[in-house]
Scaffold this active site. Structure first.
Site, PDB file in Angstrom:
ATOM      1  N   ASP A   7       0.817  -1.217   0.000  1.00 12.24           N
ATOM      2  CA  ASP A   7       0.000   0.000   0.000  1.00 12.24           C
ATOM      3  C   ASP A   7       0.850   1.266   0.000  1.00 12.24           C
ATOM      4  OD1 ASP A   7      -3.084  -0.891   0.523  1.00 12.24           O
ATOM      5  OD2 ASP A   7      -1.680  -2.270   1.452  1.00 12.24           O
ATOM      6  N   ASP A  48      -1.530  -2.155  -4.358  1.00  9.03           N
ATOM      7  CA  ASP A  48      -1.727  -0.710  -4.215  1.00  9.03           C
ATOM      8  C   ASP A  48      -0.383   0.011  -4.228  1.00  9.03           C
ATOM      9  OD1 ASP A  48      -4.425  -0.987  -4.256  1.00  9.03           O
ATOM     10  OD2 ASP A  48      -4.797  -0.300  -2.218  1.00  9.03           O
ATOM     11  N   ASN A  83      -6.320  -2.996  -5.635  1.00  2.56           N
ATOM     12  CA  ASN A  83      -7.481  -2.410  -6.311  1.00  2.56           C
ATOM     13  C   ASN A  83      -7.209  -1.011  -6.852  1.00  2.56           C
ATOM     14  OD1 ASN A  83      -7.488  -2.186  -3.314  1.00  2.56           O
ATOM     15  ND2 ASN A  83      -9.084  -0.665  -3.694  1.00  2.56           N
ATOM     16  N   HIS A  84      -6.119  -0.369  -6.411  1.00  2.00           N
ATOM     17  CA  HIS A  84      -5.777   0.961  -6.924  1.00  2.00           C
ATOM     18  C   HIS A  84      -4.836   0.898  -8.119  1.00  2.00           C
ATOM     19  CE1 HIS A  84      -7.298   4.024  -3.978  1.00  2.00           C
ATOM     20  NE2 HIS A  84      -7.521   2.912  -3.297  1.00  2.00           N
ATOM     21  N   HIS A 176      -3.719  -9.371  -1.806  1.00  2.00           N
ATOM     22  CA  HIS A 176      -3.983  -7.975  -1.452  1.00  2.00           C
ATOM     23  C   HIS A 176      -5.018  -7.865  -0.343  1.00  2.00           C
ATOM     24  CE1 HIS A 176      -4.023  -3.689  -1.760  1.00  2.00           C
ATOM     25  NE2 HIS A 176      -5.311  -3.654  -2.052  1.00  2.00           N
ATOM     26  N   HIS A 204      -3.936  -3.952   1.909  1.00  2.00           N
ATOM     27  CA  HIS A 204      -5.306  -3.445   1.749  1.00  2.00           C
ATOM     28  C   HIS A 204      -5.973  -2.950   3.028  1.00  2.00           C
ATOM     29  CE1 HIS A 204      -9.039  -2.890  -0.403  1.00  2.00           C
ATOM     30  NE2 HIS A 204      -9.691  -3.631   0.459  1.00  2.00           N
ATOM     31  N   HIS A 206      -4.714  -1.584   5.694  1.00  2.00           N
ATOM     32  CA  HIS A 206      -4.102  -0.381   6.276  1.00  2.00           C
ATOM     33  C   HIS A 206      -3.936  -0.506   7.791  1.00  2.00           C
ATOM     34  CE1 HIS A 206      -4.634   2.648   2.754  1.00  2.00           C
ATOM     35  NE2 HIS A 206      -4.520   1.404   2.307  1.00  2.00           N
TER      36      HIS A 206
END
Length: 361
Positions: A7, A48, A83-84, A176, A204, A206
């Site tokens: 991330d 990410d 997903n980003h 992820h 993912h 965080h």
């Protein structure tokens, strides 16, 4: 020894303030410094990598520079998509995710890089099986990666996981997000239905998390205010996982002040200041001056003004003294009840309000 980061959200901008983009690059630089200190064999990146739908050349360049720095120090890099990572391209196939695009563009072992990426499609003779074999041959460890998936593909992923679990043992699983589509950010909801893995690594969510064989790594900086004051860093995994903390590259400062009793706020031109300010209508100029001064001393300032009282309180003749105090004084009601005796002989509600306004000047 392997390192697990995730991330990075390269290129992330907070509150449309372009300067905040540098926080993501500074965070990666801090990770690089620690990785060069600890010298793992491999760095696993849990998705990410990037932040926006359309990834810029600068963001891709920063990540390629990271791969180069690691490779020059004999550290390989393995990544999956989150997903980003290029949602603009990520349609029905994992193959369109950015890490795979980099791989196909020549950032791969065939062209001298120690960079490997997984799409998450383990069909017979697929690229992912070949990548898994390359890593095993080079580093004597099995890394099984799955890029970001959508909930409609869960059955397919479970099928691949069962195949992997039958054919491999003591492998590192790199994913992820959680396999529970409705609870993708809850590590307690992870249900792998497999047995032979050594560790399962997730991004993912965080957060920092380690229990049994499940490891979740946090972002290296605060993406949003709710992440302020949470641990930042990454995991080193050798005989057992060890967390390596790093300083947050995007410091948030959240506080409250009262203009009746102002306090000094220490400047920090790299920080984001979220400030609740309690003020009176007569202090508007003072509030505006505070906004101007703070914006010159912080990277970004958000002030939440909270009016302590209104200049005109509408009262009814029928209201008693206690009701007027509650309406006018709000949270100061308990303190100012000490003044109640001063109004014992005053009957008119508007006169009481005038007295209160006098005491509030």
């Amino acid at each position: 020894m392997i390192a697990f980061i995730s991330d990075l959200h390269l290129g992330n901008i907070y509150a449309n303030k372009k300067e905040t983009e540098e926080h993501s690059y500074n965070a990666l630089a801090k990770i690089e410094e620690k990785l060069l200190e600890y010298q793992p064999d491999l760095v696993l990146v849990g998705g990410d990598i990037f932040d926006k739908n359309k990834v810029s050349g600068k963001e891709i360049g920063v990540f390629i520079d990271f791969i180069n720095k690691m490779n020059k120090n004999n550290i390989g890099v393995v990544s999956i998509s989150g997903n980003h990572d290029g949602k603009y391209w990520l349609k029905e196939s994992f193959d369109h995710a950015i890490p795979y695009i980099l791989y196909k563009s020549g950032i791969n072992p065939e062209n001298g890089y120690e960079y490997y990426s997984f799409a998450g499609i383990y069909l017979k003779n697929s690229r992912d099986w070949k990548t898994l074999s390359m890593i095993e041959d080079k580093y004597d460890i099995s890394i099984v990666g799955f890029s970001f998936y959508t909930k409609d593909r869960l059955p397919e992923l479970y099928e691949y996981l069962s195949i992997i679990d039958r054919e491999k043992s003591d492998y590192i699983l790199l994913m992820h997000q959680s396999l529970k589509s409705l609870l993708p950010q809850d590590p307690a909801a992870i249900d792998l239905t497999i047995e032979n893995y050594k560790y399962a690594l997730f991004g993912h969510m965080h957060m920092k998390y380690y229990k049994d064989k499940i490891i979740v790594t946090p972002p290296p900086y605060s993406i949003s205010l709710k992440e302020a004051n949470t641990e930042k860093g990454f995991w080193l995994i050798d005989k057992k996982p060890v967390f390596v903390p790093i300083e947050d590259s995007r410091p948030f400062i959240k506080m409250a002040i009262d203009l009746d009793n102002p306090i000094e706020i220490k400047p920090n031109k790299n920080a984001i200041l979220i400030l609740d300010v309690y003020y009176r209508e007569s202090q508007i100029d003072k509030l505006n001056l505070l906004k101007k001064t703070l914006s010159e001393n912080f990277l970004y300032v958000k002030i939440n003004p909270i009016l302590k009282e209104t200049s005109k309180i509408i009262v009814k003749k029928s209201e008693n003294k206690e009701e007027i105090f509650k309406k006018y004084l709000k949270e100061d009601y308990d303190f100012f009840m000490e003044l109640y005796e001063k109004f014992r002989d005053i009957k008119d509600p508007e006169t009481i309000v005038q007295y209160l306004e006098f005491f509030y000047r």
